[in-house]
Design a protein around this motif. Structure first.
Motif, PDB file in Angstrom:
ATOM      1  N   SER A 188       0.837  -1.206   0.000  1.00 37.61           N
ATOM      2  CA  SER A 188       0.000   0.000   0.000  1.00 37.61           C
ATOM      3  C   SER A 188       0.870   1.254   0.000  1.00 37.61           C
ATOM      4  O   SER A 188       0.585   2.221  -0.709  1.00 37.61           O
ATOM      5  N   PHE A 189       1.924   1.231   0.816  1.00 37.24           N
ATOM      6  CA  PHE A 189       2.812   2.389   0.855  1.00 37.24           C
ATOM      7  C   PHE A 189       3.496   2.600  -0.499  1.00 37.24           C
ATOM      8  O   PHE A 189       3.673   3.745  -0.946  1.00 37.24           O
ATOM      9  N   LYS A 190       3.870   1.523  -1.160  1.00 34.28           N
ATOM     10  CA  LYS A 190       4.515   1.640  -2.472  1.00 34.28           C
ATOM     11  C   LYS A 190       3.579   2.293  -3.481  1.00 34.28           C
ATOM     12  O   LYS A 190       3.994   3.136  -4.288  1.00 34.28           O
ATOM     13  N   HIS A 191       2.297   1.919  -3.448  1.00 37.82           N
ATOM     14  CA  HIS A 191       1.310   2.533  -4.340  1.00 37.82           C
ATOM     15  C   HIS A 191       1.174   4.026  -4.053  1.00 37.82           C
ATOM     16  O   HIS A 191       1.110   4.840  -4.975  1.00 37.82           O
ATOM     17  N   LEU A 192       1.100   4.358  -2.770  1.00 38.21           N
ATOM     18  CA  LEU A 192       1.005   5.768  -2.384  1.00 38.21           C
ATOM     19  C   LEU A 192       2.243   6.525  -2.861  1.00 38.21           C
ATOM     20  O   LEU A 192       2.121   7.633  -3.413  1.00 38.21           O
ATOM     21  N   TYR A 193       3.410   5.963  -2.656  1.00 41.35           N
ATOM     22  CA  TYR A 193       4.667   6.619  -3.006  1.00 41.35           C
ATOM     23  C   TYR A 193       4.728   6.932  -4.507  1.00 41.35           C
ATOM     24  O   TYR A 193       5.059   8.060  -4.905  1.00 41.35           O
ATOM     25  N   LYS A 194       4.397   5.970  -5.337  1.00 45.06           N
ATOM     26  CA  LYS A 194       4.460   6.185  -6.789  1.00 45.06           C
ATOM     27  C   LYS A 194       3.381   7.158  -7.260  1.00 45.06           C
ATOM     28  O   LYS A 194       3.609   7.958  -8.171  1.00 45.06           O
ATOM     29  N   TRP A 195       2.198   7.073  -6.646  1.00 49.00           N
ATOM     30  CA  TRP A 195       1.104   7.987  -7.011  1.00 49.00           C
ATOM     31  C   TRP A 195       1.469   9.421  -6.682  1.00 49.00           C
ATOM     32  O   TRP A 195       1.093  10.351  -7.410  1.00 49.00           O
ATOM     33  N   THR A 196       2.201   9.645  -5.606  1.00 42.03           N
ATOM     34  CA  THR A 196       2.521  10.995  -5.135  1.00 42.03           C
ATOM     35  C   THR A 196       3.246  11.816  -6.192  1.00 42.03           C
ATOM     36  O   THR A 196       2.989  13.017  -6.347  1.00 42.03           O
ATOM     37  N   TYR A 197       4.152  11.191  -6.938  1.00 41.77           N
ATOM     38  CA  TYR A 197       4.921  11.928  -7.947  1.00 41.77           C
ATOM     39  C   TYR A 197       3.995  12.534  -9.003  1.00 41.77           C
ATOM     40  O   TYR A 197       4.044  13.739  -9.272  1.00 41.77           O
ATOM     41  N   LYS A 198       3.141  11.721  -9.566  1.00 43.83           N
ATOM     42  CA  LYS A 198       2.235  12.207 -10.617  1.00 43.83           C
ATOM     43  C   LYS A 198       1.237  13.218 -10.062  1.00 43.83           C
ATOM     44  O   LYS A 198       0.889  14.203 -10.718  1.00 43.83           O
ATOM     45  N   PHE A 199       0.773  12.987  -8.842  1.00 42.57           N
ATOM     46  CA  PHE A 199      -0.200  13.862  -8.198  1.00 42.57           C
ATOM     47  C   PHE A 199       0.328  15.294  -8.069  1.00 42.57           C
ATOM     48  O   PHE A 199      -0.421  16.261  -8.181  1.00 42.57           O
ATOM     49  N   LYS A 220      10.053  14.431   2.354  1.00 45.79           N
ATOM     50  CA  LYS A 220       9.865  14.617   3.792  1.00 45.79           C
ATOM     51  C   LYS A 220       8.437  14.246   4.203  1.00 45.79           C
ATOM     52  O   LYS A 220       8.212  13.652   5.265  1.00 45.79           O
ATOM     53  N   LEU A 221       7.483  14.600   3.341  1.00 49.03           N
ATOM     54  CA  LEU A 221       6.080  14.348   3.660  1.00 49.03           C
ATOM     55  C   LEU A 221       5.728  12.863   3.574  1.00 49.03           C
ATOM     56  O   LEU A 221       5.123  12.309   4.494  1.00 49.03           O
ATOM     57  N   VAL A 222       6.101  12.216   2.474  1.00 50.27           N
ATOM     58  CA  VAL A 222       5.675  10.847   2.234  1.00 50.27           C
ATOM     59  C   VAL A 222       6.324   9.862   3.204  1.00 50.27           C
ATOM     60  O   VAL A 222       5.764   8.789   3.488  1.00 50.27           O
ATOM     61  N   PHE A 223       7.498  10.215   3.727  1.00 52.68           N
ATOM     62  CA  PHE A 223       8.171   9.331   4.685  1.00 52.68           C
ATOM     63  C   PHE A 223       7.883   9.720   6.144  1.00 52.68           C
ATOM     64  O   PHE A 223       8.620   9.327   7.040  1.00 52.68           O
ATOM     65  N   LYS A 245      18.394  20.390 -11.231  1.00 49.90           N
ATOM     66  CA  LYS A 245      17.210  21.233 -11.400  1.00 49.90           C
ATOM     67  C   LYS A 245      15.894  20.491 -11.137  1.00 49.90           C
ATOM     68  O   LYS A 245      14.913  21.099 -10.721  1.00 49.90           O
ATOM     69  N   GLY A 246      15.871  19.209 -11.449  1.00 52.72           N
ATOM     70  CA  GLY A 246      14.610  18.466 -11.311  1.00 52.72           C
ATOM     71  C   GLY A 246      14.855  16.998 -10.993  1.00 52.72           C
ATOM     72  O   GLY A 246      15.961  16.480 -11.159  1.00 52.72           O
ATOM     73  N   ILE A 247      13.805  16.328 -10.548  1.00 56.17           N
ATOM     74  CA  ILE A 247      13.859  14.898 -10.225  1.00 56.17           C
ATOM     75  C   ILE A 247      12.964  14.142 -11.212  1.00 56.17           C
ATOM     76  O   ILE A 247      11.731  14.282 -11.165  1.00 56.17           O
ATOM     77  N   PRO A 248      13.569  13.338 -12.104  1.00 52.94           N
ATOM     78  CA  PRO A 248      12.766  12.541 -13.038  1.00 52.94           C
ATOM     79  C   PRO A 248      11.977  11.454 -12.301  1.00 52.94           C
ATOM     80  O   PRO A 248      12.325  11.065 -11.178  1.00 52.94           O
ATOM     81  N   LYS A 249      10.963  10.954 -12.953  1.00 54.24           N
ATOM     82  CA  LYS A 249      10.107   9.942 -12.316  1.00 54.24           C
ATOM     83  C   LYS A 249      10.871   8.666 -11.997  1.00 54.24           C
ATOM     84  O   LYS A 249      10.642   8.039 -10.954  1.00 54.24           O
ATOM     85  N   ASP A 250      11.795   8.233 -12.869  1.00 54.39           N
ATOM     86  CA  ASP A 250      12.516   6.991 -12.599  1.00 54.39           C
ATOM     87  C   ASP A 250      13.410   7.135 -11.363  1.00 54.39           C
ATOM     88  O   ASP A 250      13.565   6.197 -10.584  1.00 54.39           O
ATOM     89  N   THR A 251      13.961   8.341 -11.144  1.00 58.20           N
ATOM     90  CA  THR A 251      14.773   8.569  -9.946  1.00 58.20           C
ATOM     91  C   THR A 251      13.897   8.528  -8.705  1.00 58.20           C
ATOM     92  O   THR A 251      14.267   7.946  -7.676  1.00 58.20           O
ATOM     93  N   TRP A 252      12.708   9.157  -8.798  1.00 54.97           N
ATOM     94  CA  TRP A 252      11.759   9.117  -7.676  1.00 54.97           C
ATOM     95  C   TRP A 252      11.371   7.671  -7.344  1.00 54.97           C
ATOM     96  O   TRP A 252      11.422   7.243  -6.183  1.00 54.97           O
ATOM     97  N   ASP A 253      10.976   6.921  -8.352  1.00 52.67           N
ATOM     98  CA  ASP A 253      10.533   5.541  -8.131  1.00 52.67           C
ATOM     99  C   ASP A 253      11.660   4.667  -7.595  1.00 52.67           C
ATOM    100  O   ASP A 253      11.460   3.883  -6.655  1.00 52.67           O
TER     101      ASP A 253
END
Length: 297
Positions: A188-199, A220-223, A245-253
């Motif tokens: 469940s946490f993994k689903h939340l974590y990945k959803w957060t980026y797109k959200f 800081k928030l998600v953890f 400058k930015g964090i790509p989605k693959d780095t976030w995941d």
């Protein structure tokens, strides 16, 4: 019953009654001969033989007290499997009022647009006695399946309340412990974590990559309540390198996999694995820090 079985005749033709044991056999006339039945199978008739049947040369079959098929208690009909479930669902649906949910939505809806926007969400959080930047608000948005930060569509809000089975501020607050407890489930946490980026992407501007400052705030928030040992060093690394400058989605995941696999001190880090380059740079940075702190003779 047709020609198979002829009608019985009384032995004396006088309609006399039969008593078990008075004669060895009761003779019954058939069309093709005589068939003998033991007299012990018959008991005394409780009523005389019909005169009408005597005149026709016919005698009614002896009435016995013992019946061929015993009477069983009637089995009640089986209940349909779905009845209980149907009643249960209808009971739940009565507990949740869609009218109350719609009324709640109207309370926070923007006066112009058919949306709950930043101001309405802030009002919503005030009534819930939480701050918009708290972790529980992220959990509510995730359960509402919201697509964009600082915005709830009517369908997201209404369907989200139905899924949570809530229709008031009080009932939403009562769900807080349950929502937080769900994060103990790793999947469940993994689903939340990945959803957060797109959200948190700005879809209106076509944003594809999260700005570093936004990503840092989200990590800081998600953890909240489950901060990895490496998180503080990771965020410090990002803050000290303005060229990022930015964090790509693959780095976030992949960061979630990274903190689960490399250990608290990077001791199990394998540079042959296909980690995002930013994570490789972080490991190199941490190793340099350690080497600088090593005292030499």
């Amino acid at each position: 019953m047709g020609n198979c079985l002829s009608c019985c005749e009384a032995d004396s033709h006088q309609g006399s009654t039969l008593t078990p044991g008075t004669q060895p056999l009761q003779q019954v006339q058939r069309s093709r001969g005589l068939v003998q039945y033991p007299a012990t199978e018959f008991k005394e008739l409780k009523r005389p033989v019909s005169t009408e049947n005597q005149n026709q040369g016919r005698v009614l079959a002896p009435t016995t007290e013992k019946k061929m098929f015993p009477q069983y208690t009637k089995i009640p009909p089986l209940k349909k499997q779905g009845n209980g479930e149907t009643k249960r669902l209808s009971f739940v649906s009565k507990d949740i009022s869609e009218a109350k949910i719609l009324q709640l939505y109207e309370q926070y809806k923007d006066p112009v647009e058919e949306l709950i926007l930043a101001e309405g969400i802030e009002h919503f959080c005030q009534d819930l006695e939480v701050k918009p930047e708290e972790f529980i608000v992220l959990l509510i948005a995730w359960n509402f399946k919201a697509e964009t930060m600082c915005k709830f569509t009517k369908d997201e809000f209404v369907n989200g309340c139905k899924n949570l089975k809530v229709d008031s501020i009080k009932s939403i607050r009562s769900k807080f412990p349950e929502l937080e407890a769900e994060m103990q489930n790793k999947q469940s946490f993994k689903h939340l974590y990945k959803w957060t980026y797109k959200f948190c992407l700005d879809n209106d501007s076509g944003q594809r990559t999260l700005p570093v400052d936004v990503a840092i705030s989200l990590w800081k928030l998600v953890f909240t309540g489950s901060e990895p040992t490496l998180l503080e060093d990771w965020l410090e690394f990002l803050e000290k390198h303005p060229t990022i400058k930015g964090i790509p989605k693959d780095t976030w995941d992949m960061f979630l996999n990274f903190v689960e696999q490399v250990g608290d001190d990077l001791s199990t880090y394998d540079d042959t694995e296909a980690w995002p380059s930013l994570l490789d740079d972080f490991v190199e940075h941490e190793n340099d820090k350690k080497n600088q702190n090593v005292k030499t003779d």
